[in-house]
Design a protein around this motif. Structure first.
Motif, PDB file in Angstrom:
ATOM      1  N   MET A 186     -10.360 -17.065 -58.411  1.00  0.00           N
ATOM      2  CA  MET A 186     -10.757 -16.619 -57.079  1.00  0.00           C
ATOM      3  C   MET A 186     -12.283 -16.631 -56.966  1.00  0.00           C
ATOM      4  O   MET A 186     -12.992 -16.369 -57.933  1.00  0.00           O
ATOM      5  CB  MET A 186     -10.239 -15.203 -56.799  1.00  0.00           C
ATOM      6  N   PHE A 187     -12.779 -16.916 -55.753  1.00  0.00           N
ATOM      7  CA  PHE A 187     -14.227 -16.965 -55.540  1.00  0.00           C
ATOM      8  C   PHE A 187     -14.513 -16.924 -54.039  1.00  0.00           C
ATOM      9  O   PHE A 187     -13.607 -17.050 -53.206  1.00  0.00           O
ATOM     10  CB  PHE A 187     -14.811 -18.243 -56.143  1.00  0.00           C
ATOM     11  N   HIS A 188     -15.782 -16.743 -53.690  1.00  0.00           N
ATOM     12  CA  HIS A 188     -16.226 -16.824 -52.308  1.00  0.00           C
ATOM     13  C   HIS A 188     -17.082 -18.081 -52.140  1.00  0.00           C
ATOM     14  O   HIS A 188     -17.964 -18.359 -52.939  1.00  0.00           O
ATOM     15  CB  HIS A 188     -17.051 -15.589 -51.916  1.00  0.00           C
ATOM     16  N   LYS A 189     -16.794 -18.840 -51.095  1.00  0.00           N
ATOM     17  CA  LYS A 189     -17.541 -20.061 -50.800  1.00  0.00           C
ATOM     18  C   LYS A 189     -17.611 -20.229 -49.290  1.00  0.00           C
ATOM     19  O   LYS A 189     -16.606 -20.057 -48.595  1.00  0.00           O
ATOM     20  CB  LYS A 189     -16.857 -21.286 -51.438  1.00  0.00           C
ATOM     21  N   ASN A 190     -18.800 -20.563 -48.804  1.00  0.00           N
ATOM     22  CA  ASN A 190     -19.005 -20.721 -47.359  1.00  0.00           C
ATOM     23  C   ASN A 190     -18.556 -19.471 -46.599  1.00  0.00           C
ATOM     24  O   ASN A 190     -17.942 -19.561 -45.531  1.00  0.00           O
ATOM     25  CB  ASN A 190     -18.254 -21.949 -46.829  1.00  0.00           C
ATOM     26  N   ASN A 191     -18.871 -18.310 -47.179  1.00  0.00           N
ATOM     27  CA  ASN A 191     -18.521 -17.020 -46.561  1.00  0.00           C
ATOM     28  C   ASN A 191     -17.014 -16.867 -46.359  1.00  0.00           C
ATOM     29  O   ASN A 191     -16.576 -16.196 -45.433  1.00  0.00           O
ATOM     30  CB  ASN A 191     -19.234 -16.848 -45.213  1.00  0.00           C
ATOM     31  N   ILE A 236     -14.019  -9.370 -40.716  1.00  0.00           N
ATOM     32  CA  ILE A 236     -14.598  -8.806 -41.932  1.00  0.00           C
ATOM     33  C   ILE A 236     -14.975  -9.952 -42.860  1.00  0.00           C
ATOM     34  O   ILE A 236     -14.123 -10.731 -43.272  1.00  0.00           O
ATOM     35  CB  ILE A 236     -13.607  -7.858 -42.622  1.00  0.00           C
ATOM     36  N   PHE A 237     -16.252 -10.050 -43.165  1.00  0.00           N
ATOM     37  CA  PHE A 237     -16.749 -11.162 -43.975  1.00  0.00           C
ATOM     38  C   PHE A 237     -17.676 -10.633 -45.066  1.00  0.00           C
ATOM     39  O   PHE A 237     -18.248  -9.542 -44.941  1.00  0.00           O
ATOM     40  CB  PHE A 237     -17.504 -12.168 -43.099  1.00  0.00           C
TER      41      PHE A 237
END
Length: 460
Positions: free
Chosen positions: A124-129, A378-379
């Protein structure tokens, strides 16, 4: 299929199966790609076609689904050898979760996707918000059916929508078994930076796949929906091979729930704070982006440590997911669950120096209205901020100067074309945007006009 009319006929194996299906879907209309699907009986007793070629693929698909449901890899392999409906794609899926209001953990993804086959690895990860994940099945067919069944559906009603596509990767490399990545075939991997391995109690449930859920005992041929209701019931239609029953209980507060696997504690321990800059109000505003903050306490003797009490455990976990590791006033903030169940207010006469604050009845709570659009916006912290409630008299230069006065570097700005009360402003860094949000959310323009600031997924 009746092309152009949005209609289709479906012949079940028996009248009993058809009755079960209609009865199952009548109370709660299923949705496919966010469109309601209405099911009723037809006057036709049987579907006939002379096109045997067109019938071959649906029959093979049905066999494949049955093979997945019954865990029979021999059938799926045979289908592949005979050129059935097996996908030409690989076994790795790319998953994007939109409108993340309730936390989506690695274990929740595992529970959802493991019903379609053997899940080997998740990252899992965050990319491009955006919240994203890569998930590898043992078999490409499992990945195919999971995508076809879950793409476009929401884990919870109205939020946490799954967007699923095939990844170009053929194999995932997992170095650590922790809350962000896991290799279910290797329990010996360290937790991270060689700290520790996943505890046996955590890894045991994953040693034998498809044993997390009790067997489904409903009508033959149907599995229940994803099983994460939010008051009004599930928004996801039951699909073959979908999740077994999960127990999700709603709390007394409207719009809130208790999610399996998330501890019931709503108090966060926040550490590595800058004692010279942090205030209870600053923590209230920042953590309030991800839930309603009831109380904040900065430790009297250790000003770099604070307790933040959220409205419920779901919001607490959401704040951890988004804010743990975020840089704040020059330091990398750490957020985790506290051992305390509540924050005690200071006794009368007790020295506190204003370090403990009660915000239970604050008008600045973003989520007190269960129908609020804030639930869908929610970001993670980003360099671009969304501004709203801007008075007509305030100009671009006024807003740029306002943010500059707080130490921000303005990289871009634009008003919304259809609504000049809203705008996007892009600052020099994510940390600058975090500081600006704390300083300027609820900024008073005068005449009871207050600026609203939140993180945006967009860029300018």
């Amino acid at each position: 299929m009746l092309r152009g009319k949005g209609q289709a006929f479906l012949e079940m194996a028996s009248v009993d199966a058809a009755v079960s299906m209609v009865n199952y879907y009548t109370p709660a209309t299923p949705h496919l790609h966010n469109q309601p699907v209405y099911i009723q009986y037809s006057n036709y007793k049987e579907l006939r076609t002379d096109n045997q070629h067109n019938q071959a693929r649906p029959q093979a698909a049905l066999q494949g689904v049955n093979a997945v449901q019954h865990g029979n890899p021999g059938i799926t392999s045979a289908l592949a050898a005979e050129g059935g409906v097996l996908p030409s794609h690989g076994s790795v899926l790319r998953i994007i979760v939109e409108n993340v209001f309730y936390p989506v953990t690695l274990d929740i993804l595992y529970q959802i996707f493991s019903k379609f086959g053997f899940v080997l690895k998740i990252v899992m990860f965050h990319k491009n918000n955006q919240f994203q994940a890569l998930l590898q099945f043992a078999d490409a067919m499992n990945a195919y059916y999971a995508k076809m069944s879950l793409d476009g559906h929401s884990i919870y009603t109205g939020c946490c929508t799954l967007r699923i596509d095939f990844s170009k990767l053929t194999n995932l490399t997992v170095k650590y078994n922790n809350d962000k990545s896991r290799d279910f075939t290797r329990i010996d991997l360290p937790f991270g930076d060689g700290q520790r391995t996943v505890e046996t109690s955590l890894s045991t449930p994953f040693a034998t796949q498809n044993t997390i859920f009790p067997p489904y005992t409903g009508p033959p041929g149907f599995a229940p929906a994803l099983g994460f209701p939010q008051g009004a019931g599930p928004s996801i239609p039951p699909v073959p091979g979908a999740l077994g029953p999960l127990t999700v209980t709603t709390s007394a507060a409207p719009g809130h729930m208790t999610i399996p696997g998330i501890p019931g504690n709503s108090v966060l321990l926040v550490s590595n704070l800058n004692p010279e800059a942090i205030t209870p109000y600053g923590l209230f505003i920042l953590f309030g982006v991800y839930g309603d903050v009831h109380r904040v306490k900065i430790m009297f003797k250790k000003r770099g440590i604070a307790l933040v009490q959220m409205a419920d455990a779901s919001q607490a976990q959401l704040a951890i997911n988004y804010l743990n590791g975020q840089k704040l006033y020059g330091r990398v903030m750490r957020a985790t669950l506290s051992k305390y169940q509540t924050i005690q207010l200071p006794r009368e006469g007790q020295e506190d120096k204003g370090l403990t604050k009660d915000y239970s009845n604050s008008p600045l709570h973003r989520f007190k209205n269960p129908c609020s659009k804030n639930f869908q916006n929610i970001f993670p912290p980003s360099a671009t901020l969304h501004l709203s409630n801007i008075p007509p008299s305030v100009t671009v230069d006024d807003l740029k100067n306002l943010f500059t006065s707080k130490g921000s570097t303005v990289r871009g700005f634009k008003f919304f074309q259809k609504d000049c009360k809203m705008a996007l402003i892009q600052l020099g860094s994510v940390e600058e945007a975090v500081h600006a949000l704390i300083e300027l959310h609820n900024h008073d323009f005068g005449e009871n006009q207050h600026l609203r600031v939140s993180f945006s997924k967009s860029t300018i």
